[in-house]
Write a protein that holds these residues in place. Structure first.
Motif, PDB file in Angstrom:
ATOM      1  N   ASN A 124      68.403  11.489  72.580  1.00  0.00           N
ATOM      2  CA  ASN A 124      67.315  10.941  73.669  1.00  0.00           C
ATOM      3  C   ASN A 124      66.838   9.582  73.435  1.00  0.00           C
ATOM      4  OD1 ASN A 124      67.517  13.456  74.767  1.00  0.00           O
ATOM      5  ND2 ASN A 124      65.758  14.213  73.589  1.00  0.00           N
ATOM      6  N   ILE A 125      67.308   8.903  72.231  1.00  0.00           N
ATOM      7  CA  ILE A 125      67.022   7.540  71.750  1.00  0.00           C
ATOM      8  C   ILE A 125      68.081   6.467  72.379  1.00  0.00           C
ATOM      9  CG2 ILE A 125      66.245   6.143  69.894  1.00  0.00           C
ATOM     10  CD1 ILE A 125      65.580   8.838  68.286  1.00  0.00           C
ATOM     11  N   SER A 126      67.433   5.630  72.892  1.00  0.00           N
ATOM     12  CA  SER A 126      68.377   4.521  73.259  1.00  0.00           C
ATOM     13  C   SER A 126      67.894   3.085  73.104  1.00  0.00           C
ATOM     14  CB  SER A 126      68.899   4.581  74.616  1.00  0.00           C
ATOM     15  OG  SER A 126      67.971   4.469  75.913  1.00  0.00           O
ATOM     16  N   ALA A 127      68.657   1.972  72.994  1.00  0.00           N
ATOM     17  CA  ALA A 127      68.000   0.869  72.909  1.00  0.00           C
ATOM     18  C   ALA A 127      69.075  -0.163  73.370  1.00  0.00           C
ATOM     19  CB  ALA A 127      68.088   0.498  71.360  1.00  0.00           C
ATOM     20  N   SER A 128      68.539  -1.573  73.947  1.00  0.00           N
ATOM     21  CA  SER A 128      69.521  -2.525  74.231  1.00  0.00           C
ATOM     22  C   SER A 128      69.120  -3.826  73.786  1.00  0.00           C
ATOM     23  CB  SER A 128      69.802  -2.430  75.658  1.00  0.00           C
ATOM     24  OG  SER A 128      68.526  -2.564  76.408  1.00  0.00           O
ATOM     25  N   SER A 129      70.403  -4.592  73.713  1.00  0.00           N
ATOM     26  CA  SER A 129      69.888  -5.960  73.261  1.00  0.00           C
ATOM     27  C   SER A 129      70.618  -7.087  74.036  1.00  0.00           C
ATOM     28  CB  SER A 129      70.273  -6.121  71.595  1.00  0.00           C
ATOM     29  OG  SER A 129      70.174  -7.363  71.088  1.00  0.00           O
ATOM     30  N   SER A 130      70.386  -8.188  74.322  1.00  0.00           N
ATOM     31  CA  SER A 130      70.739  -9.210  74.940  1.00  0.00           C
ATOM     32  C   SER A 130      70.951 -10.542  74.192  1.00  0.00           C
ATOM     33  CB  SER A 130      70.266  -9.447  76.447  1.00  0.00           C
ATOM     34  OG  SER A 130      70.913 -10.335  77.007  1.00  0.00           O
ATOM     35  N   ASP A 131      71.819 -11.107  74.098  1.00  0.00           N
ATOM     36  CA  ASP A 131      71.872 -12.449  73.230  1.00  0.00           C
ATOM     37  C   ASP A 131      73.169 -13.130  73.566  1.00  0.00           C
ATOM     38  OD1 ASP A 131      71.049 -14.449  71.522  1.00  0.00           O
ATOM     39  OD2 ASP A 131      71.303 -13.311  69.737  1.00  0.00           O
ATOM     40  N   SER A 132      72.991 -14.511  73.332  1.00  0.00           N
ATOM     41  CA  SER A 132      74.303 -15.407  73.733  1.00  0.00           C
ATOM     42  C   SER A 132      74.776 -16.212  72.627  1.00  0.00           C
ATOM     43  CB  SER A 132      73.558 -16.465  74.787  1.00  0.00           C
ATOM     44  OG  SER A 132      72.391 -17.001  74.400  1.00  0.00           O
ATOM     45  N   SER A 133      75.882 -16.663  72.718  1.00  0.00           N
ATOM     46  CA  SER A 133      76.359 -17.652  71.542  1.00  0.00           C
ATOM     47  C   SER A 133      77.454 -18.408  72.330  1.00  0.00           C
ATOM     48  CB  SER A 133      76.927 -16.562  70.823  1.00  0.00           C
ATOM     49  OG  SER A 133      78.106 -17.094  70.008  1.00  0.00           O
TER      50      SER A 133
END
Length: 176
Positions: A124-133
């Motif tokens: 039931n645990i979720s995470a998201s991440s956004s990044d650029s390079s």
């Protein structure tokens, strides 16, 4: 004699304009492909291999230079150590130097910028991440005819800290 010179000059100008117009007809292109992605986090020694559908729209500025916009979305996820990893989206903008080895074969590079959003979930645990390079790639195209081509490329979409996102894409394209 002046009339003949003027007529010849006008004919040469018209022929040059017609040639330039015929070369510009295939200046815009698009392609769609499947990306076999690899996301590696060296800090925890985890590697996930999700799949993406990638689309590119490009514009030939010159026979040896194009600009491209890229968008990809995740279509398959990978589960590693009980954690499901999926790429929600990736977009990028590139300058593309290219060279025709033969009339059918073109080699190219991509230099640009990409931004990605990755989602991880476990139970039931979720995470998201956004990044650029900074992003780069190398590839080759095979022209089946003047409009349709196939392509194979390797891309580095993200490389910061201890995380790398790369992919190999097989695609088909159309020149408009």
């Amino acid at each position: 004699m002046k009339k003949i010179t003027l007529i010849a000059a006008a004919a040469l100008l018209a022929a040059g304009a017609a040639q330039a117009q015929s070369q510009a007809t295939n200046a815009i292109y698009g392609e769609v492909g499947y990306t076999f992605a690899k996301i590696k986090d060296e800090s925890v020694n985890v590697t996930a291999k999700p799949g993406l559908i990638r689309g590119i729209v490009g514009w030939d500025l010159h026979p040896n230079v194009a600009i491209e916009g890229l968008f990809a979305g995740g279509v398959s996820d990978d589960t590693v150590q009980g954690v499901k990893v999926k790429v929600s989206r990736t977009y990028g903008f590139y300058v593309v130097p290219k060279y025709n080895v033969t009339p059918e074969v073109e080699i190219f590079g991509r230099l640009g910028y990409a931004d990605s959003k990755i989602k991880a979930s476990a139970g039931n645990i979720s995470a998201s991440s956004s990044d650029s390079s900074f992003s780069w790639g190398l590839g080759a195209k095979y022209n089946f005819n003047k409009q349709v081509y196939g392509a194979l490329d390797y891309m580095s979409y993200y490389d910061k800290d201890s995380t790398k996102a790369t992919g190999v894409t097989l695609s088909v394209g159309y020149r408009f």
